[in-house]
Design a protein around this motif. Structure first.
Motif, PDB file in Angstrom:
ATOM      1  N   ALA A 454      29.207  -3.547  -0.506  1.00 35.72           N
ATOM      2  CA  ALA A 454      28.369  -4.724  -0.298  1.00 35.72           C
ATOM      3  C   ALA A 454      28.452  -5.226   1.137  1.00 35.72           C
ATOM      4  O   ALA A 454      27.440  -5.629   1.730  1.00 35.72           O
ATOM      5  CB  ALA A 454      28.774  -5.831  -1.277  1.00 35.72           C
ATOM      6  N   VAL A 455      29.639  -5.197   1.723  1.00 37.77           N
ATOM      7  CA  VAL A 455      29.815  -5.682   3.098  1.00 37.77           C
ATOM      8  C   VAL A 455      29.084  -4.779   4.087  1.00 37.77           C
ATOM      9  O   VAL A 455      28.433  -5.266   5.031  1.00 37.77           O
ATOM     10  CB  VAL A 455      31.312  -5.784   3.431  1.00 37.77           C
ATOM     11  N   VAL A 456      29.173  -3.465   3.899  1.00 31.40           N
ATOM     12  CA  VAL A 456      28.512  -2.540   4.821  1.00 31.40           C
ATOM     13  C   VAL A 456      26.999  -2.767   4.825  1.00 31.40           C
ATOM     14  O   VAL A 456      26.373  -2.908   5.886  1.00 31.40           O
ATOM     15  CB  VAL A 456      28.844  -1.082   4.451  1.00 31.40           C
ATOM     16  N   VAL A 457      26.390  -2.814   3.640  1.00 30.26           N
ATOM     17  CA  VAL A 457      24.939  -3.016   3.573  1.00 30.26           C
ATOM     18  C   VAL A 457      24.576  -4.417   4.040  1.00 30.26           C
ATOM     19  O   VAL A 457      23.603  -4.607   4.782  1.00 30.26           O
ATOM     20  CB  VAL A 457      24.426  -2.767   2.147  1.00 30.26           C
ATOM     21  N   GLY A 458      25.351  -5.427   3.608  1.00 32.40           N
ATOM     22  CA  GLY A 458      25.051  -6.799   4.015  1.00 32.40           C
ATOM     23  C   GLY A 458      25.134  -6.994   5.510  1.00 32.40           C
ATOM     24  O   GLY A 458      24.272  -7.646   6.118  1.00 32.40           O
ATOM     25  N   PHE A 459      26.157  -6.438   6.151  1.00 37.36           N
ATOM     26  CA  PHE A 459      26.282  -6.552   7.606  1.00 37.36           C
ATOM     27  C   PHE A 459      25.120  -5.854   8.302  1.00 37.36           C
ATOM     28  O   PHE A 459      24.613  -6.347   9.318  1.00 37.36           O
ATOM     29  CB  PHE A 459      27.614  -5.956   8.061  1.00 37.36           C
ATOM     30  N   ASP A 460      24.699  -4.724   7.769  1.00 36.05           N
ATOM     31  CA  ASP A 460      23.556  -4.020   8.360  1.00 36.05           C
ATOM     32  C   ASP A 460      22.298  -4.874   8.285  1.00 36.05           C
ATOM     33  O   ASP A 460      21.526  -4.949   9.249  1.00 36.05           O
ATOM     34  CB  ASP A 460      23.345  -2.690   7.636  1.00 36.05           C
ATOM     35  N   LEU A 461      22.081  -5.536   7.146  1.00 34.14           N
ATOM     36  CA  LEU A 461      20.896  -6.394   7.019  1.00 34.14           C
ATOM     37  C   LEU A 461      20.975  -7.575   7.970  1.00 34.14           C
ATOM     38  O   LEU A 461      19.962  -7.989   8.557  1.00 34.14           O
ATOM     39  CB  LEU A 461      20.757  -6.886   5.582  1.00 34.14           C
ATOM     40  N   LEU A 462      22.152  -8.141   8.144  1.00 31.89           N
ATOM     41  CA  LEU A 462      22.308  -9.276   9.049  1.00 31.89           C
ATOM     42  C   LEU A 462      22.070  -8.894  10.502  1.00 31.89           C
ATOM     43  O   LEU A 462      21.729  -9.756  11.324  1.00 31.89           O
ATOM     44  CB  LEU A 462      23.703  -9.879   8.894  1.00 31.89           C
ATOM     45  N   THR A 463      22.237  -7.627  10.836  1.00 30.86           N
ATOM     46  CA  THR A 463      22.068  -7.163  12.214  1.00 30.86           C
ATOM     47  C   THR A 463      20.763  -6.387  12.410  1.00 30.86           C
ATOM     48  O   THR A 463      20.639  -5.622  13.372  1.00 30.86           O
ATOM     49  CB  THR A 463      23.256  -6.287  12.632  1.00 30.86           C
ATOM     50  N   LEU A 467      20.942   0.523  10.789  1.00 29.62           N
ATOM     51  CA  LEU A 467      21.547   1.729  10.235  1.00 29.62           C
ATOM     52  C   LEU A 467      20.643   2.416   9.218  1.00 29.62           C
ATOM     53  O   LEU A 467      20.858   3.586   8.902  1.00 29.62           O
ATOM     54  CB  LEU A 467      22.891   1.391   9.574  1.00 29.62           C
ATOM     55  N   GLN A 468      19.661   1.710   8.695  1.00 29.09           N
ATOM     56  CA  GLN A 468      18.825   2.289   7.653  1.00 29.09           C
ATOM     57  C   GLN A 468      17.561   2.941   8.207  1.00 29.09           C
ATOM     58  O   GLN A 468      17.073   3.932   7.648  1.00 29.09           O
ATOM     59  CB  GLN A 468      18.451   1.223   6.626  1.00 29.09           C
ATOM     60  N   LEU A 469      17.021   2.407   9.291  1.00 28.28           N
ATOM     61  CA  LEU A 469      15.828   3.005   9.876  1.00 28.28           C
ATOM     62  C   LEU A 469      16.143   4.388  10.417  1.00 28.28           C
ATOM     63  O   LEU A 469      17.014   4.561  11.268  1.00 28.28           O
ATOM     64  CB  LEU A 469      15.287   2.114  10.998  1.00 28.28           C
ATOM     65  N   ASN A 470      15.449   5.395   9.903  1.00 31.19           N
ATOM     66  CA  ASN A 470      15.670   6.796  10.281  1.00 31.19           C
ATOM     67  C   ASN A 470      17.118   7.220  10.067  1.00 31.19           C
ATOM     68  O   ASN A 470      17.645   8.073  10.787  1.00 31.19           O
ATOM     69  CB  ASN A 470      15.264   7.035  11.745  1.00 31.19           C
ATOM     70  N   GLY A 471      17.768   6.621   9.061  1.00 31.07           N
ATOM     71  CA  GLY A 471      19.136   6.973   8.716  1.00 31.07           C
ATOM     72  C   GLY A 471      19.177   7.832   7.462  1.00 31.07           C
ATOM     73  O   GLY A 471      18.303   7.745   6.599  1.00 31.07           O
ATOM     74  N   VAL A 472      20.205   8.655   7.362  1.00 31.37           N
ATOM     75  CA  VAL A 472      20.329   9.552   6.216  1.00 31.37           C
ATOM     76  C   VAL A 472      20.395   8.766   4.917  1.00 31.37           C
ATOM     77  O   VAL A 472      19.790   9.142   3.913  1.00 31.37           O
ATOM     78  CB  VAL A 472      21.579  10.444   6.383  1.00 31.37           C
ATOM     79  N   ALA A 473      21.142   7.668   4.914  1.00 31.19           N
ATOM     80  CA  ALA A 473      21.246   6.824   3.725  1.00 31.19           C
ATOM     81  C   ALA A 473      20.247   5.676   3.770  1.00 31.19           C
ATOM     82  O   ALA A 473      20.415   4.689   3.050  1.00 31.19           O
ATOM     83  CB  ALA A 473      22.664   6.286   3.588  1.00 31.19           C
ATOM     84  N   GLY A 474      19.216   5.813   4.581  1.00 30.06           N
ATOM     85  CA  GLY A 474      18.207   4.767   4.689  1.00 30.06           C
ATOM     86  C   GLY A 474      16.827   5.300   4.374  1.00 30.06           C
ATOM     87  O   GLY A 474      16.580   5.866   3.313  1.00 30.06           O
ATOM     88  N   TYR A 475      15.899   5.164   5.324  1.00 23.81           N
ATOM     89  CA  TYR A 475      14.525   5.597   5.118  1.00 23.81           C
ATOM     90  C   TYR A 475      13.970   6.113   6.439  1.00 23.81           C
ATOM     91  O   TYR A 475      14.461   5.773   7.520  1.00 23.81           O
ATOM     92  CB  TYR A 475      13.653   4.449   4.602  1.00 23.81           C
ATOM     93  N   SER A 476      12.961   6.947   6.334  1.00 23.85           N
ATOM     94  CA  SER A 476      12.379   7.573   7.520  1.00 23.85           C
ATOM     95  C   SER A 476      11.031   6.930   7.839  1.00 23.85           C
ATOM     96  O   SER A 476      10.198   6.744   6.953  1.00 23.85           O
ATOM     97  CB  SER A 476      12.204   9.069   7.292  1.00 23.85           C
ATOM     98  N   ALA A 477      10.826   6.624   9.102  1.00 25.43           N
ATOM     99  CA  ALA A 477       9.572   5.995   9.509  1.00 25.43           C
ATOM    100  C   ALA A 477       8.388   6.941   9.356  1.00 25.43           C
ATOM    101  O   ALA A 477       7.252   6.488   9.200  1.00 25.43           O
ATOM    102  CB  ALA A 477       9.670   5.512  10.954  1.00 25.43           C
ATOM    103  N   VAL A 478       8.609   8.251   9.419  1.00 24.13           N
ATOM    104  CA  VAL A 478       7.479   9.175   9.343  1.00 24.13           C
ATOM    105  C   VAL A 478       6.871   9.198   7.943  1.00 24.13           C
ATOM    106  O   VAL A 478       5.714   9.574   7.776  1.00 24.13           O
ATOM    107  CB  VAL A 478       7.899  10.600   9.742  1.00 24.13           C
ATOM    108  N   HIS A 479       7.623   8.807   6.922  1.00 22.89           N
ATOM    109  CA  HIS A 479       7.087   8.801   5.567  1.00 22.89           C
ATOM    110  C   HIS A 479       6.155   7.633   5.316  1.00 22.89           C
ATOM    111  O   HIS A 479       5.365   7.650   4.360  1.00 22.89           O
ATOM    112  CB  HIS A 479       8.226   8.785   4.547  1.00 22.89           C
TER     113      HIS A 479
END
Length: 733
Positions: A454-463, A467-479
């Motif tokens: 929860a802390v890892v994802v929450g900190f990413d959202l706060l910043t 980490l999710q944009l074009n990230g392996v555990a995130g999503y790809s902008a080309v899709h």
């Protein structure tokens, strides 16, 4: 017979009984307020008398160079720039699809006649009955196919129908400029050498700069030819004109990000963005048509455009190389992400299934038998190694998110580098859980791993969800599915981590206050997921709200009865309706996806959206390895729940708040997956995060199920030492 008078309840105790409900109500109101706050909508940076759309199929940022392509480089330096996602109605956007989507302002597709690794060039059948315009002979059938066979409701030619006059130069431009019945107002097969006055004959000119294909010297020559054509356009452009340069499609059967430049009065410097992406520096192909009309001061056609008008955000680097290339090359990163993500989740699914299979015999032997010939308990070293492996499995996706903070994608072997970095983070997280002083406590591994997730994802959202944009555990902008906020994988990890953490913490307080803990943490989660500043996923916020309400309803013990479910559903529905009504009061261009869906339902145009969602669910169900993780997690939990050796019933008897967390996770992830068109993706990510440590905790319960009973009142707090009787055996909850 004498009536015995029951003692009255002290006034203080009656008031105290209502305090938790008051806290729950305040948290719900605060969550609604947090969701209702939205950023001020940006305004268009400038207007123009003429718009010149110069497109080149396949043009990417790494094709540009200050020496070889001086005109493109100069326009990028002076103007506003961004990464263009060229998603169309097809999985891979070939030139014909891109040009058609540009003219439709919506996801469109041109009929394909062949398959292969290279896209067909844009070569429509064109007739010129006069020296002025032209006709696309296939346009009527193309429009009909897009209306009848595709779920997007696209009308090719909607952009041309919205302006007075359109001038097209080249076959690709003709596809974008043709009206729905096939007529191109003014047309020339190529841009003439002498273009004086031509670009001011119509308020919209569309120019085909030529396709860019292949590699090496051939590609460089094609880019130089496009740059030379653009130089003639720049020299002949009229006053008060907006020049847009776009790589309108892919030219190979692979998804890439492309060039987007807008240069003109009010468009000098900055990042291009749109409300459709919500991410600085990113825009979609469908955003260009409404941008043209906004710049010309014309209204967009009602219900036809799927994109949003592009705006400019300041503070981009002045050097184009620094902004778009090197460590900021989003196209290169997205290519690596697509390849590595499939490998990562496939390997993760295989390893977790293997881990569950290895855990089953240990669970079976951990069950103590009353007879003298029962199997001996598993060796302590085997249990210790299995526990560490289960903790590592639960931390795999959070570790992958952290690994995306490193430039692994720039290496020549990105998969190996990403796997190594992820393994290092897994080892660090596992060591943190293992060597903590409270490791021997029953709930510590479960709660600690959930808290880390929860802390890892929450900190990413706060910043800013970097980490999710074009990230392996995130999503790809080309899709083209998401560009900002929390993705399906991140949502699953966040919901599972937050609710399991809430359930673990709730065990430390009295039953009366357990729902308050769940609602407080859940309310924070609702705001973080639904806020446009953070998670930017109002549909996900609805799902989290439903899950939190269900968890809070049964966190004090017992099962999810119909009255409890009804009250939880009403609470979640009330919060959702409140947010939806606030969202619908905004202008259509500022509404979230929830407001747009409700608006479509009210005006009867939601059919295509529902069809798209169903198709997306079907595709995600079959294509995603997370579907396997979801199914494997459910099967393992079913074994732990219903087999005599499982231990999950004992765990839930000891800790009813954890059963509530499990119910809430199930409800939230299934709703989020179905409504967002990602099927079991969210549930699979949640299962990968929560199931391994749930199995670990069930194993610990089994290993100590026959330990002595403590006298009533002799407690050490929930999740205390392992020597504690399971009250489910005596009927106590």
């Amino acid at each position: 017979m004498r009536r015995v008078r029951r003692p009255s309840t002290p006034a203080g105790r009656g008031v105290a009984r209502w305090i938790p409900y008051l806290v729950v109500a305040l948290v719900a109101v605060a969550s609604l307020a947090g969701l209702a706050i939205r950023p001020d909508s940006d305004t268009n940076p400038g207007s123009a008398d003429y718009v010149i759309m110069a497109g080149s199929a396949g043009l990417r940022w790494d094709d540009l160079d200050p020496q070889r392509t001086p005109t493109l480089w100069a326009e990028a330096t002076k103007g506003s720039i961004g990464w263009l996602s060229v998603r169309s109605a097809m999985r891979v956007t070939c030139p014909s699809d891109g040009w058609l989507t540009l003219g439709a302002g919506n996801y469109a597709a041109w009929p394909r006649h062949t398959t292969g690794s290279v896209c067909e060039p844009a070569e429509p059948a064109i007739t010129q009955p006069d020296d002025i315009g032209a006709n696309l002979t296939e346009q009527r059938s193309v429009v009909q196919n897009n209306q009848d066979l595709l779920p997007y409701g696209a009308v090719p030619g909607a952009l041309a129908e919205s302006v007075r006059c359109t001038y097209a130069f080249g076959p690709g431009a003709a596809m974008a400029a043709a009206r729905p019945f096939g007529r191109v107002d003014k047309y020339k097969p190529s841009l003439p050498a002498d273009t004086r006055g031509l670009l001011s004959e119509c308020n919209l000119s569309i120019i085909d700069l030529g396709a860019v294909t292949g590699t090496g010297e051939q590609r460089r020559q094609q880019v130089q030819a496009a740059d030379a054509t653009l130089a003639r356009v720049v020299a002949a452009r009229p006053q008060r004109s907006l020049l847009i340069v776009a790589g309108v499609s892919d030219t190979e059967r692979s998804n890439r990000l492309h060039v987007a430049i807008a240069e003109g009065e009010g468009w000098n410097g900055g990042w291009l963005t749109s409300a459709g992406t919500g991410r600085e520096g990113y825009l979609q192909l469908i955003d260009l048509a409404p941008t043209v009309l906004t710049a010309l001061g014309k209204p967009s056609p009602e219900k036809l455009f799927a994109g949003r008008s592009v705006t400019v955000v300041e503070e981009r680097p002045a050097d184009v190389s620094e902004a778009m290339l090197g460590v900021h090359n989003a196209d290169q990163r997205s290519v690596a992400q697509n390849a590595v993500a499939e490998i990562f989740f496939t390997v993760l699914a295989g390893l977790q299934i293997l881990l569950f299979l290895l855990a089953i015999p240990v669970l079976v032997r951990a069950r103590r038998h009353t007879g003298p010939r029962g199997p001996s308990l598993p060796p302590g070293r085997v249990v210790a190694v299995l526990e560490l492996a289960l903790i590592a499995g639960a931390l795999a996706i959070p570790a992958a998110l952290l690994a995306d903070a490193t430039p692994w994608w720039r290496n020549s072997h990105p998969a190996w580098v990403f796997g190594t970095v992820t393994g290092v983070f897994i080892a660090v997280g596992t060591a943190f859980v293992r060597f903590a002083p409270r490791y021997r406590r029953r709930l510590w591994p479960l709660g600690a791993a959930a808290g880390i997730a929860a802390v890892v994802v929450g900190f990413d959202l706060l910043t800013g969800a970097q980490l999710q944009l074009n990230g392996v555990a995130g999503y790809s902008a080309v899709h083209g599915g998401r560009y900002a906020g929390v993705g399906g994988v991140g949502l699953g990890v966040f919901v599972a981590g937050l609710l399991v953490l809430a359930g673990s913490l709730a065990q430390w307080i009295t039953r009366q206050w357990r729902p308050v803990v769940v609602v407080i943490l859940g309310g924070i989660g609702v705001v973080m997921v639904g806020s446009p500043y953070l998670g930017a996923d109002p549909v996900g916020a609805i799902a989290v709200t439903a899950g939190v309400c269900v968890a809070a309803a049964i966190t004090t013990g017992g099962w999810l009865t119909f009255p409890r479910f009804a009250w939880a559903a009403l609470a979640g529905l009330g919060l959702t309706i409140g947010f939806a009504l606030l969202d619908m009061r905004r202008p259509a261009t500022d509404q979230s996806i929830l407001g747009r869906v409700l608006t479509e339902l009210l005006n009867g145009t939601a059919g295509p959206a529902m069809q798209r969602n169903a198709a997306a669910n079907g595709q995600a169900l079959l294509d995603s390895p997370l579907t396997i993780l979801a199914v494997a997690g459910v099967l393992m939990l079913a074994f732990c729940q219903f087999s005599p050796w499982g231990g999950l019933n004992r765990l839930f008897g000891l800790h009813p708040a954890l059963r509530a967390a499990g119910a809430g996770i199930t409800v939230a992830t299934l709703i989020a997956g179905v409504l967002n068109g990602s099927a079991l993706t969210v549930a699979g990510a949640a299962a990968a995060t929560a199931v391994p440590t749930a199995v670990l905790t069930a194993l610990r319960v089994l290993l100590h199920a026959a330990d002595r009973t403590r006298p009533e009142g002799e407690t050490d707090g929930p999740g205390g030492p392992l020597m504690r009787e399971d009250p489910s055996l005596t009927g106590r909850v």
